[in-house]
Scaffold this motif. Sequence first.
Motif, PDB file in Angstrom:
ATOM      1  N   THR A   1       0.786  -1.489  -0.090  1.00 20.51           N
ATOM      2  CA  THR A   1      -0.180  -0.084  -0.034  1.00 20.51           C
ATOM      3  C   THR A   1       0.758   1.391   0.003  1.00 20.51           C
ATOM      4  O   THR A   1       1.467   1.304   0.482  1.00 20.51           O
ATOM      5  CB  THR A   1      -0.947  -0.242   1.203  1.00 20.51           C
ATOM      6  OG1 THR A   1      -1.927   0.901   1.012  1.00 20.51           O
ATOM      7  CG2 THR A   1       0.129   0.132   2.695  1.00 20.51           C
ATOM      8  N   ARG A   2       0.404   2.305  -0.022  1.00 22.89           N
ATOM      9  CA  ARG A   2       1.331   3.953  -0.297  1.00 22.89           C
ATOM     10  C   ARG A   2       0.380   3.928   0.609  1.00 22.89           C
ATOM     11  O   ARG A   2       0.906   5.550   0.680  1.00 22.89           O
ATOM     12  CB  ARG A   2       0.943   4.128  -1.892  1.00 22.89           C
ATOM     13  CG  ARG A   2       0.869   3.491  -3.365  1.00 22.89           C
ATOM     14  CD  ARG A   2       1.331   4.570  -3.945  1.00 22.89           C
ATOM     15  NE  ARG A   2      -0.545   3.829  -4.402  1.00 22.89           N
ATOM     16  CZ  ARG A   2      -1.191   4.318  -5.560  1.00 22.89           C
ATOM     17  NH1 ARG A   2      -0.335   5.741  -6.666  1.00 22.89           N
ATOM     18  NH2 ARG A   2      -2.482   4.491  -5.809  1.00 22.89           N
ATOM     19  N   VAL A   3      -0.016   3.927   1.384  1.00 27.22           N
ATOM     20  CA  VAL A   3      -0.605   4.989   3.064  1.00 27.22           C
ATOM     21  C   VAL A   3       0.923   5.347   3.615  1.00 27.22           C
ATOM     22  O   VAL A   3       0.995   6.212   4.066  1.00 27.22           O
ATOM     23  CB  VAL A   3      -1.900   3.987   3.269  1.00 27.22           C
ATOM     24  CG1 VAL A   3      -1.949   4.768   5.435  1.00 27.22           C
ATOM     25  CG2 VAL A   3      -2.605   4.075   3.077  1.00 27.22           C
ATOM     26  N   PRO A   4       1.800   4.002   3.601  1.00 23.16           N
ATOM     27  CA  PRO A   4       2.945   4.956   4.386  1.00 23.16           C
ATOM     28  C   PRO A   4       3.963   6.093   3.633  1.00 23.16           C
ATOM     29  O   PRO A   4       4.501   6.388   4.304  1.00 23.16           O
ATOM     30  CB  PRO A   4       3.786   3.631   4.298  1.00 23.16           C
ATOM     31  CG  PRO A   4       3.072   2.910   4.339  1.00 23.16           C
ATOM     32  CD  PRO A   4       1.983   3.069   3.778  1.00 23.16           C
ATOM     33  N   LEU A   5       3.578   5.998   2.396  1.00 26.07           N
ATOM     34  CA  LEU A   5       4.196   7.156   2.150  1.00 26.07           C
ATOM     35  C   LEU A   5       3.725   8.672   2.028  1.00 26.07           C
ATOM     36  O   LEU A   5       3.996   9.406   1.991  1.00 26.07           O
ATOM     37  CB  LEU A   5       4.316   7.260   0.258  1.00 26.07           C
ATOM     38  CG  LEU A   5       4.661   7.800  -0.713  1.00 26.07           C
ATOM     39  CD1 LEU A   5       6.518   8.419   0.013  1.00 26.07           C
ATOM     40  CD2 LEU A   5       4.719   7.736  -1.963  1.00 26.07           C
ATOM     41  N   ILE A   6       2.219   8.482   2.130  1.00 26.47           N
ATOM     42  CA  ILE A   6       1.194   9.787   2.200  1.00 26.47           C
ATOM     43  C   ILE A   6       1.532  10.220   3.729  1.00 26.47           C
ATOM     44  O   ILE A   6       1.313  11.411   4.016  1.00 26.47           O
ATOM     45  CB  ILE A   6      -0.176   9.133   1.320  1.00 26.47           C
ATOM     46  CG1 ILE A   6      -0.713   8.529  -0.055  1.00 26.47           C
ATOM     47  CG2 ILE A   6      -1.364  10.061   2.555  1.00 26.47           C
ATOM     48  CD1 ILE A   6      -1.665   8.149  -0.113  1.00 26.47           C
ATOM     49  N   VAL A   7       1.492   9.327   4.313  1.00 26.04           N
ATOM     50  CA  VAL A   7       1.487   9.560   6.072  1.00 26.04           C
ATOM     51  C   VAL A   7       2.748  10.346   6.157  1.00 26.04           C
ATOM     52  O   VAL A   7       3.367  11.843   6.301  1.00 26.04           O
ATOM     53  CB  VAL A   7       1.499   8.105   6.986  1.00 26.04           C
ATOM     54  CG1 VAL A   7       2.124   8.244   8.668  1.00 26.04           C
ATOM     55  CG2 VAL A   7       0.132   7.689   7.146  1.00 26.04           C
TER      56      VAL A   7
END
Length: 179
Positions: A55-61
Amino acid sequence: MKQRYELYGLMAEFTEADEVLAAAQRCREAGYRRMDAFTPFPIEGLAEAVGQSRTRVPLIVLLCGIIGGAGGYFMQWYATVVDYPLNIGGRPFHSWPSYIPITFELTILCASIGGLIGMILLNRLPQPYHPAFNAPDFNRASQDRFFLCVEAADPKFDLPATKSFLLTLHPERVSEVEK
């Protein structure tokens, strides 16, 4: 006259967590790529077995946290150095240690809000309808059953062949799921 419906996929129902994990791995080895699993609790290795990508959620965070921290620091610097400089106790206008609490708080706030919004958008939520809800006894997916769905959009999907393959995995039942 029999009514035609559009097929979403084939749903195999299992009673044990290790059975659905083994079935997902066998489906992956057999060449199926478009499948999903529904379980009452997370199963280690199942996401990789059904082919979910990272997922790309860590990058967004991370990006939102950097933007929040930099924005908070800039806002304080601009207010105390450029817009309204005050001599407080003889300290320099750019007294960075006093900026740390606000910078930290805005970093955490923006990262958490960005993570929440990113998770909602990437998961395409809210999703009030999903074809998997049409599977028999699918409400037990949140209680004590494990489901593996091979989607009809899979390039290898062939209704009779896929159904017979899923039956070799010894599920409780294999059912057709309409859109």
